[in-house]
Design a protein around this motif. Structure first.
Motif, PDB file in Angstrom:
ATOM      1  N   LEU A 225       0.830  -1.206   0.000  1.00 35.21           N
ATOM      2  CA  LEU A 225       0.000   0.000   0.000  1.00 35.21           C
ATOM      3  C   LEU A 225       0.865   1.256   0.000  1.00 35.21           C
ATOM      4  O   LEU A 225       0.553   2.246  -0.675  1.00 35.21           O
ATOM      5  CB  LEU A 225      -0.920   0.000   1.215  1.00 35.21           C
ATOM      6  CG  LEU A 225      -2.047  -1.034   1.207  1.00 35.21           C
ATOM      7  CD1 LEU A 225      -2.747  -1.078   2.560  1.00 35.21           C
ATOM      8  CD2 LEU A 225      -3.046  -0.734   0.098  1.00 35.21           C
ATOM      9  N   THR A 226       1.950   1.216   0.749  1.00 30.24           N
ATOM     10  CA  THR A 226       2.863   2.358   0.776  1.00 30.24           C
ATOM     11  C   THR A 226       3.538   2.540  -0.583  1.00 30.24           C
ATOM     12  O   THR A 226       3.713   3.669  -1.067  1.00 30.24           O
ATOM     13  CB  THR A 226       3.929   2.153   1.868  1.00 30.24           C
ATOM     14  OG1 THR A 226       3.280   1.953   3.127  1.00 30.24           O
ATOM     15  CG2 THR A 226       4.843   3.357   1.959  1.00 30.24           C
ATOM     16  N   ALA A 227       3.927   1.409  -1.214  1.00 27.76           N
ATOM     17  CA  ALA A 227       4.569   1.486  -2.528  1.00 27.76           C
ATOM     18  C   ALA A 227       3.631   2.035  -3.592  1.00 27.76           C
ATOM     19  O   ALA A 227       4.081   2.576  -4.606  1.00 27.76           O
ATOM     20  CB  ALA A 227       5.070   0.098  -2.941  1.00 27.76           C
ATOM     21  N   ASP A 232       0.383   6.242   3.798  1.00 24.05           N
ATOM     22  CA  ASP A 232       1.551   5.777   4.534  1.00 24.05           C
ATOM     23  C   ASP A 232       1.085   4.785   5.597  1.00 24.05           C
ATOM     24  O   ASP A 232      -0.099   4.738   5.946  1.00 24.05           O
ATOM     25  CB  ASP A 232       2.278   6.945   5.190  1.00 24.05           C
ATOM     26  CG  ASP A 232       3.669   6.560   5.689  1.00 24.05           C
ATOM     27  OD1 ASP A 232       4.135   5.459   5.328  1.00 24.05           O
ATOM     28  OD2 ASP A 232       4.274   7.341   6.438  1.00 24.05           O
ATOM     29  N   ARG A 233       2.001   3.996   6.097  1.00 22.64           N
ATOM     30  CA  ARG A 233       1.682   3.042   7.150  1.00 22.64           C
ATOM     31  C   ARG A 233       2.204   3.566   8.476  1.00 22.64           C
ATOM     32  O   ARG A 233       3.107   4.423   8.514  1.00 22.64           O
ATOM     33  CB  ARG A 233       2.308   1.680   6.853  1.00 22.64           C
ATOM     34  CG  ARG A 233       3.838   1.668   6.908  1.00 22.64           C
ATOM     35  CD  ARG A 233       4.375   0.264   6.847  1.00 22.64           C
ATOM     36  NE  ARG A 233       5.834   0.189   6.893  1.00 22.64           N
ATOM     37  CZ  ARG A 233       6.546   0.182   8.006  1.00 22.64           C
ATOM     38  NH1 ARG A 233       5.954   0.300   9.195  1.00 22.64           N
ATOM     39  NH2 ARG A 233       7.871   0.083   7.954  1.00 22.64           N
ATOM     40  N   PRO A 234       1.686   3.064   9.592  1.00 22.27           N
ATOM     41  CA  PRO A 234       2.234   3.464  10.894  1.00 22.27           C
ATOM     42  C   PRO A 234       3.673   2.964  11.060  1.00 22.27           C
ATOM     43  O   PRO A 234       4.110   2.035  10.381  1.00 22.27           O
ATOM     44  CB  PRO A 234       1.297   2.781  11.896  1.00 22.27           C
ATOM     45  CG  PRO A 234       0.058   2.450  11.127  1.00 22.27           C
ATOM     46  CD  PRO A 234       0.502   2.200   9.726  1.00 22.27           C
ATOM     47  N   TYR A 296      -4.471  -3.950  13.689  1.00 20.65           N
ATOM     48  CA  TYR A 296      -5.055  -2.607  13.709  1.00 20.65           C
ATOM     49  C   TYR A 296      -4.435  -1.746  12.615  1.00 20.65           C
ATOM     50  O   TYR A 296      -5.129  -0.966  11.943  1.00 20.65           O
ATOM     51  CB  TYR A 296      -4.817  -1.969  15.078  1.00 20.65           C
ATOM     52  CG  TYR A 296      -5.338  -0.551  15.198  1.00 20.65           C
ATOM     53  CD1 TYR A 296      -6.699  -0.310  15.422  1.00 20.65           C
ATOM     54  CD2 TYR A 296      -4.489   0.539  15.090  1.00 20.65           C
ATOM     55  CE1 TYR A 296      -7.176   0.984  15.531  1.00 20.65           C
ATOM     56  CE2 TYR A 296      -4.956   1.832  15.202  1.00 20.65           C
ATOM     57  CZ  TYR A 296      -6.306   2.053  15.418  1.00 20.65           C
ATOM     58  OH  TYR A 296      -6.772   3.330  15.518  1.00 20.65           O
ATOM     59  N   ALA A 297      -3.114  -1.907  12.406  1.00 21.17           N
ATOM     60  CA  ALA A 297      -2.429  -1.098  11.399  1.00 21.17           C
ATOM     61  C   ALA A 297      -2.927  -1.425   9.990  1.00 21.17           C
ATOM     62  O   ALA A 297      -3.171  -0.518   9.191  1.00 21.17           O
ATOM     63  CB  ALA A 297      -0.925  -1.326  11.490  1.00 21.17           C
ATOM     64  N   THR A 301      -4.883   1.276   7.662  1.00 23.32           N
ATOM     65  CA  THR A 301      -4.213   1.687   6.434  1.00 23.32           C
ATOM     66  C   THR A 301      -5.052   1.345   5.209  1.00 23.32           C
ATOM     67  O   THR A 301      -5.148   2.144   4.262  1.00 23.32           O
ATOM     68  CB  THR A 301      -2.833   1.022   6.338  1.00 23.32           C
ATOM     69  OG1 THR A 301      -2.081   1.327   7.514  1.00 23.32           O
ATOM     70  CG2 THR A 301      -2.070   1.535   5.127  1.00 23.32           C
ATOM     71  N   LEU A 302      -5.661   0.166   5.208  1.00 20.53           N
ATOM     72  CA  LEU A 302      -6.560  -0.191   4.106  1.00 20.53           C
ATOM     73  C   LEU A 302      -7.744   0.764   4.039  1.00 20.53           C
ATOM     74  O   LEU A 302      -8.163   1.183   2.953  1.00 20.53           O
ATOM     75  CB  LEU A 302      -7.054  -1.622   4.282  1.00 20.53           C
ATOM     76  CG  LEU A 302      -6.298  -2.725   3.527  1.00 20.53           C
ATOM     77  CD1 LEU A 302      -6.837  -4.082   3.919  1.00 20.53           C
ATOM     78  CD2 LEU A 302      -6.387  -2.528   2.025  1.00 20.53           C
TER      79      LEU A 302
END
Length: 323
Positions: A225-227, A232-234, A296-297, A301-302
């Protein structure tokens, strides 16, 4: 009753069978590196995985030199994907390899090179997920296979033409970003299906630390997802939780002698002792906490990524709150 000579012969055969069952070559060397040092020491996990990654890469470079007779052929390379490429592989993790080429090499030459590469790996007792692909074929596979696309984002050169691997990785990443909004619902559905099938790592007595919700596979999803540049992710607590789950996975490999990620009840006490926990309950408590952080992350993020997708849609008419 067998005679003394027969008993001696049977014992000799038994010992030979035990020796044959012992890991050899790279498998033995990986286990030796993993068993060096204290599993419970601070920072031991990342240091161990760095050492394992360096060992595997050096070994692959040697196999590449043998397969190419010491030459440096242009337009071909041995590349790694998955945990092998990320430097997160455990002591007994499978190797995910791609023989990458520029599409101009004769097929016979590629077949011969592949045979000289794969057979020594199999002879060493390794479990290898292998393929032979051009850059165009990698892009085609990534376009149709979601799991392959996520894995190919980590494409890393082990030996050979580094520029070729860099070009392939850049092309795959560009395709992933260009089609991320279209493929995001598919990714979200795949994550939901996997969580339903494998359960929640935080609530299981025998969790699968890779596939269950809050497991290592979810960290791969976060990186994808970040790519895609959607969100951004936590960081911080998430990175700590991920490292500790990797430590538990490594301990499972050592205790069971197999490349598995399921923390079975029979292995609780041995894994807890290896990692320095006072008992298995303390270990399961921390595993549950780490899995909650990761679960949770990935959920958050999704959700943010899907919200960013909806925000790009054309709105017609006045904006009204949805009650």
């Amino acid at each position: 009753m067998p005679s003394d000579g027969t008993e001696v012969e049977l014992e000799r055969q038994r010992q030979e069978g035990l020796q044959a069952a012992l890991p050899t070559g790279l498998v033995r060397r990986r286990l030796d590196v993993a068993r060096t040092g204290d599993f419970a020491a601070a920072g031991a996990g990342p240091a161990r995985r760095i050492a394992l990654a360096a060992l595997v890469r050096t070994w692959l470079i040697d196999r590449w030199a043998d397969a190419t007779a010491g030459s440096s052929p242009a337009g071909v390379a041995l590349a790694m994907v998955g945990s092998t490429a990320r430097g997160e592989a455990g002591p007994l993790s499978d190797l995910d390899l791609v023989l990458l080429h520029d599409g101009r090499s004769p097929q016979q030459r590629l077949d011969e090179l592949a045979e000289r590469l794969w057979y020594p790996l199999w002879d060493a007792g390794l479990v290898v997920d292998h393929s032979v692909r051009s850059i165009a074929q990698c892009r085609d596979v990534a376009a149709t296979d979601l799991s392959a696309a996520v894995g190919l984002l980590d494409l890393t050169c082990a030996a050979g033409d580094e520029a070729l691997v860099g070009a392939a990785r850049s092309a795959i990443a560009q395709d992933w970003r260009a089609n991320a909004r279209r493929r995001l619902p598919e990714l979200a559905e795949a994550v939901s299906t996997r969580h339903t099938r494998m359960g929640d790592c935080a609530h299981l007595l025998e969790p699968d630390l890779k596939e269950a919700r809050g497991g290592l596979r979810d960290m791969t999803v976060l990186r994808a997802l970040t790519a895609a540049w959607l969100t951004d992710r936590p960081h911080g607590d998430l990175d700590v939780a991920h490292r500790r789950l990797l430590d538990v996975r490594d301990a499972i490999h050592i205790v069971t002698g197999r490349a598995r990620a399921r923390l079975s009840r029979d292995d609780h006490d041995a894994v807890a002792a290896l990692l320095g926990y006072p008992d298995s309950d303390a270990m399961l408590t921390e595993v549950s906490q780490f899995a909650r952080v990761l679960g949770y992350a990935v959920d958050g993020t999704l959700r943010r990524a899907l919200q960013s997708q909806r925000a790009r849609k054309l709105r017609i008419g006045p904006r009204r709150p949805s009650l």
